[in-house]
Design a protein around this motif. Structure first.
Motif, mmCIF file in Angstrom:
data_model
loop_
_atom_site.group_PDB
_atom_site.id
_atom_site.type_symbol
_atom_site.label_atom_id
_atom_site.label_comp_id
_atom_site.label_asym_id
_atom_site.label_seq_id
_atom_site.Cartn_x
_atom_site.Cartn_y
_atom_site.Cartn_z
ATOM 1 N N LYS A 68 2.340 -1.629 -14.284
ATOM 2 C CA LYS A 68 2.354 -2.779 -15.126
ATOM 3 C C LYS A 68 2.024 -3.980 -14.586
ATOM 4 O O LYS A 68 1.296 -5.024 -15.300
ATOM 5 C CB LYS A 68 3.720 -3.039 -15.943
ATOM 6 N N SER A 69 2.406 -4.272 -13.162
ATOM 7 C CA SER A 69 2.262 -5.599 -12.587
ATOM 8 C C SER A 69 0.446 -5.469 -12.211
ATOM 9 O O SER A 69 -0.267 -6.622 -12.439
ATOM 10 C CB SER A 69 2.988 -5.541 -11.294
ATOM 11 N N LEU A 70 0.072 -4.208 -12.062
ATOM 12 C CA LEU A 70 -1.385 -4.247 -11.658
ATOM 13 C C LEU A 70 -2.155 -4.579 -12.795
ATOM 14 O O LEU A 70 -3.114 -5.487 -12.612
ATOM 15 C CB LEU A 70 -1.615 -2.908 -11.286
ATOM 16 N N LEU B 114 0.259 6.222 -5.118
ATOM 17 C CA LEU B 114 -0.752 6.714 -6.022
ATOM 18 C C LEU B 114 -0.396 7.478 -7.113
ATOM 19 O O LEU B 114 -1.187 7.491 -8.252
ATOM 20 C CB LEU B 114 -1.806 7.604 -5.270
ATOM 21 N N THR B 115 0.906 7.980 -7.184
ATOM 22 C CA THR B 115 1.185 8.794 -8.175
ATOM 23 C C THR B 115 1.748 7.898 -9.256
ATOM 24 O O THR B 115 1.920 8.620 -10.444
ATOM 25 C CB THR B 115 2.661 9.601 -7.706
ATOM 26 N N PHE C 281 -5.681 4.018 -8.838
ATOM 27 C CA PHE C 281 -5.515 2.554 -8.135
ATOM 28 C C PHE C 281 -6.823 2.311 -7.555
ATOM 29 O O PHE C 281 -7.283 0.991 -7.849
ATOM 30 C CB PHE C 281 -4.490 2.822 -7.020
ATOM 31 N N ALA C 282 -7.656 2.893 -6.772
ATOM 32 C CA ALA C 282 -8.840 2.557 -6.363
ATOM 33 C C ALA C 282 -9.882 2.007 -7.252
ATOM 34 O O ALA C 282 -10.377 0.997 -7.260
ATOM 35 C CB ALA C 282 -9.480 3.595 -5.388
ATOM 36 N N ALA C 283 -10.129 2.876 -8.439
ATOM 37 C CA ALA C 283 -11.080 2.436 -9.304
ATOM 38 C C ALA C 283 -10.703 1.231 -10.091
ATOM 39 O O ALA C 283 -11.358 0.268 -10.345
ATOM 40 C CB ALA C 283 -11.195 3.486 -10.368
ATOM 41 N N THR C 284 -9.232 0.980 -10.284
ATOM 42 C CA THR C 284 -8.794 -0.035 -11.011
ATOM 43 C C THR C 284 -9.055 -1.317 -10.169
ATOM 44 O O THR C 284 -9.706 -2.532 -10.662
ATOM 45 C CB THR C 284 -7.358 0.008 -11.347
ATOM 46 N N ARG D 198 -8.096 -7.905 -5.194
ATOM 47 C CA ARG D 198 -8.864 -7.274 -3.909
ATOM 48 C C ARG D 198 -7.731 -6.598 -3.256
ATOM 49 O O ARG D 198 -6.680 -7.204 -2.852
ATOM 50 C CB ARG D 198 -9.093 -8.249 -3.111
ATOM 51 N N TYR D 199 -7.908 -5.329 -2.836
ATOM 52 C CA TYR D 199 -6.922 -4.457 -2.021
ATOM 53 C C TYR D 199 -7.280 -4.834 -0.651
ATOM 54 O O TYR D 199 -8.622 -4.236 -0.590
ATOM 55 C CB TYR D 199 -6.761 -3.212 -2.930
ATOM 56 N N ALA D 200 -6.673 -5.232 0.184
ATOM 57 C CA ALA D 200 -7.041 -5.319 1.524
ATOM 58 C C ALA D 200 -6.604 -4.464 2.445
ATOM 59 O O ALA D 200 -6.205 -4.499 3.838
ATOM 60 C CB ALA D 200 -6.851 -6.932 1.812
#
Length: 383
Positions: free
Chosen positions: A207-209, A233-234, A239-242, A250-252
């Protein structure tokens, strides 16, 4: 010297290394037995003997149960790796079961401590499964002389209802060696060209994402969001695609604790301290690591109304408490945020005593002293 055997569900959990370091700084000798998660190699733990019991998989409860039962049945073999401890600390319910098995291995049983830092959703179900889980916990915790937990809301909303050993509260404060740099909010340096939010640590709230992606899109880049840490990831569809598709997210990657804290928090204005994982229960009651990490390093906390996190920052008179994470709510706040208001919020965080967010040696000493009180006879004999 107090000798502690620490039983842990994940040898790779950075919080395990922090707790071990805290116990050692308080003067204890620590040895560890625990499971290794398949997707994460164990950290270099600051302990003496470390015994890996098995490999487990995140989200696969039956496999973890089988691994726990196997560890119980084989305990007499692997327990020979350890000298008799004065205290066994069992970090969560499955390790409490293993600890109960160990108690009978020595003529004078060690004191048992139950460490519970999250209330799993299974424990809160109102069906037969939930009731059975609570009965198991109550039975196993009868042998425990102390409960370690991290939030007063866990005591008020769960353990006070279902029973527990005497409690001892240890907040999730930052444990860091002396002399480690402390960051500051970029607003204090005049850096306000774009507002940056940091969501760091255990990333497990879909939900936060979704909310941060939607709000940053609606504000057309007025806010930028950086994610750092280990995603569960479960808990995400992809996660990566989003994150790759989100124009202002940005995921760092992961970060080193505590060495990277000053740098990563000094690069954001706000810390996202909202989590809907196990919504309405554990997420409402916990006090997350990121609230302490962020505030220590100058980030302005954002919390959800009605949570223990919100109560925490309201007591300190800092941060932002919002009623929900709807796009319009976030858009309204950040659209109205002036440079003067941002600076005032940052100054309020900077004015706090770092002791509110950082674990000091006195706290380590107090914890080890409390644990030593549980096994005075064995310590006198050792002396």
């Amino acid at each position: 010297m107090l000798r502690i055997l620490y039983l842990v569900p994940s040898l790779a959990d950075p919080a395990v290394a922090r707790r071990v370091a805290m116990l050692r700084l308080g003067g204890a000798e620590v040895e560890i037995a625990g499971f290794r998660r398949a997707d994460a190699p164990p950290d270099s733990l600051p302990a003496g003997t470390v015994v890996e019991l098995d490999v487990t998989h995140d989200g696969r409860m039956l496999q973890r149960l089988f691994a726990t039962l196997t560890a119980v049945f084989r305990a007499r073999g692997w327990a020979r790796s350890f000298a008799r401890p004065d205290v066994i600390i069992a970090r969560n319910l499955e390790m409490l079961g293993i600890a109960n098995r160990l108690l009978g291995f020595w003529p004078q049983p060690p004191a048992l401590v139950y460490e519970c830092l999250d209330i799993h959703r299974l424990m809160l179900r109102q069906d037969n499964l939930g009731r059975s889980m609570r009965l198991v916990e109550q039975r196993l915790s009868r042998s425990a002389a102390l409960l370690l937990t991290s939030s007063p809301a866990f005591l008020e909303n769960y353990f006070a209802q279902h029973g527990s050993p005497p409690p001892y509260l240890i907040e999730n404060k930052v444990f860091a060696p002396e002399g480690l740099d402390i960051g500051e909010n970029p607003a204090l340096r005049g850096d306000i060209a774009s507002i940056r939010i940091g969501w760091f640590g255990a990333l497990r709230c879909h939900k936060s994402l979704t909310a941060l992606d939607a709000a940053s899109r609606a504000l057309e880049g007025r806010i930028e969001v950086t994610l750092r840490g280990r995603p569960a990831l479960t808990e995400f569809e992809d996660f990566a695609a989003t994150t790759e598709a989100a124009p202002h997210l940005r995921y760092a990657g992961p970060y080193r604790y505590p060495h990277d804290l000053a740098a990563i928090y000094s690069d954001v204005h706000f810390v996202w301290a909202i989590d809907f994982f196990e919504e309405g229960q554990n997420s409402r009651w916990l006090l997350p690591n990121r609230i302490y990490e962020g505030c220590l390093n100058g980030a302005i906390p954002i919390a959800l109304a009605g949570t223990e996190t919100a109560a925490f920052i309201e007591r300190l008179g800092i941060g932002l408490v919002i009623p929900d994470i709807e796009t319009e709510t976030l858009k309204a706040f950040f659209s109205a945020l002036t440079p003067e208001r941002l600076l005032a919020l940052a100054q309020a965080v900077r004015a706090q005593d770092p002791v509110s967010f950082r674990c000091e040696k006195t706290e380590c000493d107090a914890l080890v002293d409390r644990l030593a009180d549980l096994a005075p006879a064995s310590l006198e004999k050792a002396a």
